[in-house]
Design an enzyme around this catalytic site. Sequence first.
Site, PDB file in Angstrom:
ATOM      1  N   LYS A 111       1.097  -1.140   0.235  1.00 45.15           N
ATOM      2  CA  LYS A 111       0.237  -0.089  -0.121  1.00 45.15           C
ATOM      3  C   LYS A 111       0.819   1.236  -0.070  1.00 45.15           C
ATOM      4  O   LYS A 111       0.347   1.956  -0.380  1.00 45.15           O
ATOM      5  CB  LYS A 111      -1.053   0.186   0.835  1.00 45.15           C
ATOM      6  CG  LYS A 111      -1.938  -0.923   1.141  1.00 45.15           C
ATOM      7  CD  LYS A 111      -3.286  -0.551   0.253  1.00 45.15           C
ATOM      8  CE  LYS A 111      -4.083  -1.718   0.386  1.00 45.15           C
ATOM      9  NZ  LYS A 111      -4.716  -2.612   0.852  1.00 45.15           N
ATOM     10  N   LYS A 194      -3.324 -11.146  -9.517  1.00 47.92           N
ATOM     11  CA  LYS A 194      -4.839 -10.973  -8.568  1.00 47.92           C
ATOM     12  C   LYS A 194      -5.409  -9.951  -8.963  1.00 47.92           C
ATOM     13  O   LYS A 194      -5.616  -9.269  -9.384  1.00 47.92           O
ATOM     14  CB  LYS A 194      -5.071 -11.415  -7.563  1.00 47.92           C
ATOM     15  CG  LYS A 194      -4.608 -10.532  -6.835  1.00 47.92           C
ATOM     16  CD  LYS A 194      -5.064 -10.389  -5.063  1.00 47.92           C
ATOM     17  CE  LYS A 194      -5.365  -9.597  -4.212  1.00 47.92           C
ATOM     18  NZ  LYS A 194      -5.746  -8.943  -3.679  1.00 47.92           N
ATOM     19  N   LYS A 197     -10.175  -4.971  -7.058  1.00 49.13           N
ATOM     20  CA  LYS A 197     -11.635  -4.134  -7.702  1.00 49.13           C
ATOM     21  C   LYS A 197     -10.704  -2.439  -7.687  1.00 49.13           C
ATOM     22  O   LYS A 197     -11.660  -2.044  -9.500  1.00 49.13           O
ATOM     23  CB  LYS A 197     -12.171  -3.826  -5.854  1.00 49.13           C
ATOM     24  CG  LYS A 197     -13.020  -4.487  -5.868  1.00 49.13           C
ATOM     25  CD  LYS A 197     -13.676  -3.629  -4.599  1.00 49.13           C
ATOM     26  CE  LYS A 197     -13.920  -5.109  -3.490  1.00 49.13           C
ATOM     27  NZ  LYS A 197     -13.951  -4.937  -2.024  1.00 49.13           N
TER      28      LYS A 197
HETATM   29  P1  TYM Z   1     -11.060  -7.042   0.296  1.00 53.38           P
HETATM   30  O1  TYM Z   1     -11.828  -6.401   0.653  1.00 53.38           O
HETATM   31  O2  TYM Z   1      -9.373  -7.248  -0.373  1.00 53.38           O
HETATM   32  O3  TYM Z   1     -11.324  -8.409   0.017  1.00 53.38           O
HETATM   33  C1  TYM Z   1     -12.401  -9.324  -0.055  1.00 53.38           C
HETATM   34  C2  TYM Z   1     -12.103 -11.219  -0.056  1.00 53.38           C
HETATM   35  O4  TYM Z   1     -11.668 -11.792  -1.176  1.00 53.38           O
HETATM   36  C3  TYM Z   1     -10.450 -12.030  -1.459  1.00 53.38           C
HETATM   37  N1  TYM Z   1     -10.554 -11.982  -2.515  1.00 53.38           N
HETATM   38  C4  TYM Z   1      -9.297 -13.091  -3.601  1.00 53.38           C
HETATM   39  N2  TYM Z   1      -9.308 -13.734  -3.044  1.00 53.38           N
HETATM   40  C5  TYM Z   1      -8.821 -14.861  -4.055  1.00 53.38           C
HETATM   41  N3  TYM Z   1      -8.383 -13.803  -5.369  1.00 53.38           N
HETATM   42  C6  TYM Z   1      -8.733 -12.951  -5.324  1.00 53.38           C
HETATM   43  N4  TYM Z   1      -8.326 -12.273  -6.575  1.00 53.38           N
HETATM   44  C7  TYM Z   1      -9.125 -12.124  -4.528  1.00 53.38           C
HETATM   45  N5  TYM Z   1      -9.553 -10.895  -4.294  1.00 53.38           N
HETATM   46  C8  TYM Z   1      -9.643 -10.617  -3.208  1.00 53.38           C
HETATM   47  C9  TYM Z   1      -9.253 -12.008   0.225  1.00 53.38           C
HETATM   48  O5  TYM Z   1      -9.140 -12.686  -0.071  1.00 53.38           O
HETATM   49  C10 TYM Z   1     -10.951 -11.495   0.844  1.00 53.38           C
HETATM   50  O6  TYM Z   1     -11.050 -12.998   1.523  1.00 53.38           O
HETATM   51  N6  TYM Z   1      -8.964  -7.663   5.290  1.00 53.38           N
HETATM   52  C11 TYM Z   1      -9.834  -7.468   4.123  1.00 53.38           C
HETATM   53  C12 TYM Z   1     -11.499  -7.191   4.988  1.00 53.38           C
HETATM   54  C13 TYM Z   1     -11.028  -7.923   6.325  1.00 53.38           C
HETATM   55  C14 TYM Z   1     -11.603  -9.156   6.827  1.00 53.38           C
HETATM   56  C15 TYM Z   1     -11.366  -8.784   8.591  1.00 53.38           C
HETATM   57  C16 TYM Z   1     -11.318 -10.335   5.965  1.00 53.38           C
HETATM   58  C17 TYM Z   1     -11.168  -6.754   7.051  1.00 53.38           C
HETATM   59  N7  TYM Z   1     -11.655  -7.457   8.550  1.00 53.38           N
HETATM   60  C18 TYM Z   1     -12.183 -10.342   9.223  1.00 53.38           C
HETATM   61  C19 TYM Z   1     -11.848 -11.446   7.116  1.00 53.38           C
HETATM   62  C20 TYM Z   1     -11.968 -11.458   8.764  1.00 53.38           C
HETATM   63  C21 TYM Z   1      -9.950  -7.575   2.605  1.00 53.38           C
HETATM   64  O7  TYM Z   1      -9.736  -6.474   2.312  1.00 53.38           O
HETATM   65  O8  TYM Z   1     -10.599  -8.244   2.260  1.00 53.38           O
END
Ligand code: TYM
Length: 329
Positions: A111, A194, A197
């Site tokens: 980041k 990967k 968004k």
């Molecule tokens: P975020 O919003 O980036 O993504 C949400 C979930 O989607 C998964 N993901 C993917 N999995 C496989 N391939 C991809 N290309 C891909 N892009 C996204 C992420 O692994 C995630 O599971 N930090 C987290 C949000 C969060 C969270 C938590 C998750 C905050 N607190 C507590 C679990 C438990 C995040 O940024 O997700």
Amino acid sequence: MEIVLSGIRSTGKLHLGNYFGALKNFVKMQHENRCFFFIADYHSLTTHPTPDDLHGSVKQVITEYLACGIDPDVATVFLQSDLPEVSELYLLLNMNAYVGELERTTSFKDKVRLQPNNVNAGLLTYPVLMAADIIIHKANKVPVGKDQEQNLEITRKFAKRFNHIYKVNFFPEPTAYNFGDDLVKIPGLDGTGKMGKSEGNGIFLADPPEVIRKKVMRAVTDSGPTRNNQEMSDPIKNLFTLMEVVSEPETGKFFLDKYNQCNIRYGDLKKQLAEDIIKFTNPFRERITEIYSNDAYLRRVVNEGAEKARLSASKTLREVREIIGFKPF
Ligand code: TYM
């Protein structure tokens, strides 16, 4: 019965990576376990501190959760910002989280590279808030994609550290979870990395068919194999990985054979992939439109979810305060 928890940031529409990384497993697990699924709207501020339409993004994500099959009558569905207890636990955990270890996390370093003009403290302590999200419900399984593996490792470290420092056996050590054993990483259409968004390389669950066709047809490829069984380049591997998750196994095999025999036409592969993605996402799209316009239903889901989640969170927080030594006069 396990306690299962996961969350997604409210920074935009959900894409295939979010679905296969987190949602799919969650939907499968919700009936046999005690499940919490939330929208990490505070976390979204670490990258978008002044969002154009925070409420609209949250509404979109909750709609998509429900459209994917999360059942709010069995799982607890809520917003991170509806749980002040999480912010308090985050504050308390921050006292035992060290700047050095937070600076070394891969996601922080990434980041910093991406947003050098906005290296805020929220970004540094992102994993602390994430740990608070998880351990406040004493979750032990966290369905997430591969990119969250390190954050889960840090969560375990903080849970263990709390138990050690205060000489208790209070927080369980949660693990990242996927039914298919290995955590998944869904690639994007740009040939590398990967699906994300903001990378402009994703297919969203809400994308209309013509947008999906256009995106897939524009996906990066290479000039084609020149030898039988030639090793694949990354962009081609990515297309096959996408096919693995959305297409029938025979379809993947058909194109793999063609690739191995050097008579593959990438245009045909892409056309098939696009149609399979459209078929796969059709039911989601229909439900997204239906649910998005039902404000009364969404309000009920969010209010009931907040109430249920707060019951669990406030119990943990009360005990944490006691363990640390806060006492009423
Ligand atoms: P975020 O919003 O980036 O993504 C949400 C979930 O989607 C998964 N993901 C993917 N999995 C496989 N391939 C991809 N290309 C891909 N892009 C996204 C992420 O692994 C995630 O599971 N930090 C987290 C949000 C969060 C969270 C938590 C998750 C905050 N607190 C507590 C679990 C438990 C995040 O940024 O997700």
